[in-house]
Scaffold this motif. Structure first.
Motif, PDB file in Angstrom:
ATOM      1  N   GLN A 172     -19.091  -2.342  -1.470  1.00  0.00           N
ATOM      2  CA  GLN A 172     -20.010  -2.408  -2.613  1.00  0.00           C
ATOM      3  C   GLN A 172     -20.615  -3.801  -2.755  1.00  0.00           C
ATOM      4  O   GLN A 172     -21.790  -3.940  -3.052  1.00  0.00           O
ATOM      5  CB  GLN A 172     -19.281  -2.040  -3.901  1.00  0.00           C
ATOM      6  CG  GLN A 172     -19.217  -0.572  -4.155  1.00  0.00           C
ATOM      7  CD  GLN A 172     -19.038  -0.287  -5.635  1.00  0.00           C
ATOM      8  OE1 GLN A 172     -18.378  -1.028  -6.353  1.00  0.00           O
ATOM      9  NE2 GLN A 172     -19.635   0.800  -6.080  1.00  0.00           N
ATOM     10  N   ASP A 201     -14.255   5.267  -8.975  1.00  0.00           N
ATOM     11  CA  ASP A 201     -14.794   5.560  -7.641  1.00  0.00           C
ATOM     12  C   ASP A 201     -13.698   5.505  -6.576  1.00  0.00           C
ATOM     13  O   ASP A 201     -13.657   6.346  -5.674  1.00  0.00           O
ATOM     14  CB  ASP A 201     -15.900   4.560  -7.272  1.00  0.00           C
ATOM     15  CG  ASP A 201     -17.156   4.728  -8.105  1.00  0.00           C
ATOM     16  OD1 ASP A 201     -17.312   5.770  -8.783  1.00  0.00           O
ATOM     17  OD2 ASP A 201     -17.993   3.796  -8.085  1.00  0.00           O
ATOM     18  N   VAL A 202     -12.823   4.515  -6.690  1.00  0.00           N
ATOM     19  CA  VAL A 202     -11.742   4.371  -5.709  1.00  0.00           C
ATOM     20  C   VAL A 202     -10.810   5.578  -5.775  1.00  0.00           C
ATOM     21  O   VAL A 202     -10.426   6.145  -4.742  1.00  0.00           O
ATOM     22  CB  VAL A 202     -10.957   3.056  -5.926  1.00  0.00           C
ATOM     23  CG1 VAL A 202      -9.643   3.055  -5.147  1.00  0.00           C
ATOM     24  CG2 VAL A 202     -11.810   1.861  -5.528  1.00  0.00           C
ATOM     25  N   LYS A 213     -12.470   8.577  -4.251  1.00  0.00           N
ATOM     26  CA  LYS A 213     -12.460   8.433  -2.798  1.00  0.00           C
ATOM     27  C   LYS A 213     -11.061   8.702  -2.233  1.00  0.00           C
ATOM     28  O   LYS A 213     -10.905   9.365  -1.210  1.00  0.00           O
ATOM     29  CB  LYS A 213     -12.927   7.020  -2.431  1.00  0.00           C
ATOM     30  CG  LYS A 213     -13.242   6.808  -0.992  1.00  0.00           C
ATOM     31  CD  LYS A 213     -13.820   5.406  -0.814  1.00  0.00           C
ATOM     32  CE  LYS A 213     -14.629   5.319   0.435  1.00  0.00           C
ATOM     33  NZ  LYS A 213     -15.324   4.024   0.555  1.00  0.00           N
ATOM     34  N   HIS A 262     -13.465  -0.491  -0.233  1.00  0.00           N
ATOM     35  CA  HIS A 262     -14.512   0.031  -1.114  1.00  0.00           C
ATOM     36  C   HIS A 262     -15.203  -1.105  -1.873  1.00  0.00           C
ATOM     37  O   HIS A 262     -16.433  -1.167  -1.931  1.00  0.00           O
ATOM     38  CB  HIS A 262     -13.902   1.039  -2.096  1.00  0.00           C
ATOM     39  CG  HIS A 262     -14.889   1.588  -3.065  1.00  0.00           C
ATOM     40  ND1 HIS A 262     -15.786   2.576  -2.731  1.00  0.00           N
ATOM     41  CD2 HIS A 262     -15.145   1.270  -4.359  1.00  0.00           C
ATOM     42  CE1 HIS A 262     -16.554   2.848  -3.778  1.00  0.00           C
ATOM     43  NE2 HIS A 262     -16.179   2.070  -4.784  1.00  0.00           N
TER      44      HIS A 262
END
Length: 195
Positions: free
Chosen positions: A92, A59-60, A63, A88
């Motif tokens: 979360q 995800d990082v 992004k 991030h």
């Protein structure tokens, strides 16, 4: 890492960023390979469960790829990515906390074995500190995290953040104080009443 190695890494980072921005998406692989360990380590140290680290790391990097146009080469790429990853992970954690508060189910059930209570208490304290760290100003949180969680030397942490060593020492001092205040305010039963 020597100054020469850091210069080589910075040059490779900049070449890869420029290539990606010019349309060569394959150049992003070099950035991922150089920094996936850092991002995964950061996620683990911020309390992400082992089984979720790979997803969070992915995800990082997604992004970061989507926001690569906002990267400015006057700071090291690793510093930019570190901040993006830390933000991030903290975001979360906040979302998970809100979801947990909606649930009536306790996160941990007490272990009936002798001595298990102390392990649960240690886990709880660690969790409280991680939660409080998220409430500390980002400048201080990053400094505390690099030195006290990752175990980096002060000069090394200052280089990662792109600040002078004296500024790093000041941020550590102020960060420790801010963390202490947050812990005492939120959890006086564990960390003493605010002074």
């Amino acid at each position: 890492m020597t100054g020469r190695d850091e210069d080589d890494k910075a040059a490779s980072d900049l070449r890869d960023v420029e290539a990606v921005l010019a349309g060569n998406a394959g150049a992003y692989r070099g950035l991922v390979e150089r920094y996936q360990g850092m991002v995964a380590g950061l996620a683990w140290r911020y309390g992400v469960r082992r089984e979720d680290i790979e997803d969070v790391t992915s995800d990082v990097f997604i992004k970061a790829y989507e926001n690569l146009g906002s990267y400015r080469p006057d700071h090291p790429f690793g510093t930019w990515l570190y901040r993006l990853a830390a933000n991030h992970v903290i975001d979360q954690a906040r979302r998970r906390k809100k979801e947990r508060l909606r649930s009536d189910m306790p996160e941990q059930v007490a272990d009936p074995r002798p001595g298990a209570e102390s392990a649960v208490e240690v886990d709880e304290r660690d969790s409280l500190v991680r939660g409080a760290l998220g409430a500390v100003d980002g400048r201080y949180r990053d400094a505390l995290f690099l030195v006290y969680v990752e175990g980096r030397r002060v000069d090394e942490a200052a280089a990662i953040l792109g600040i002078p060593e004296g500024t790093m020492k000041t941020r550590l001092m102020r960060g420790r104080e801010a963390l202490r205040r947050v812990l005492q305010r939120r959890h006086p039963e564990h960390f003493g009443a605010p002074s």
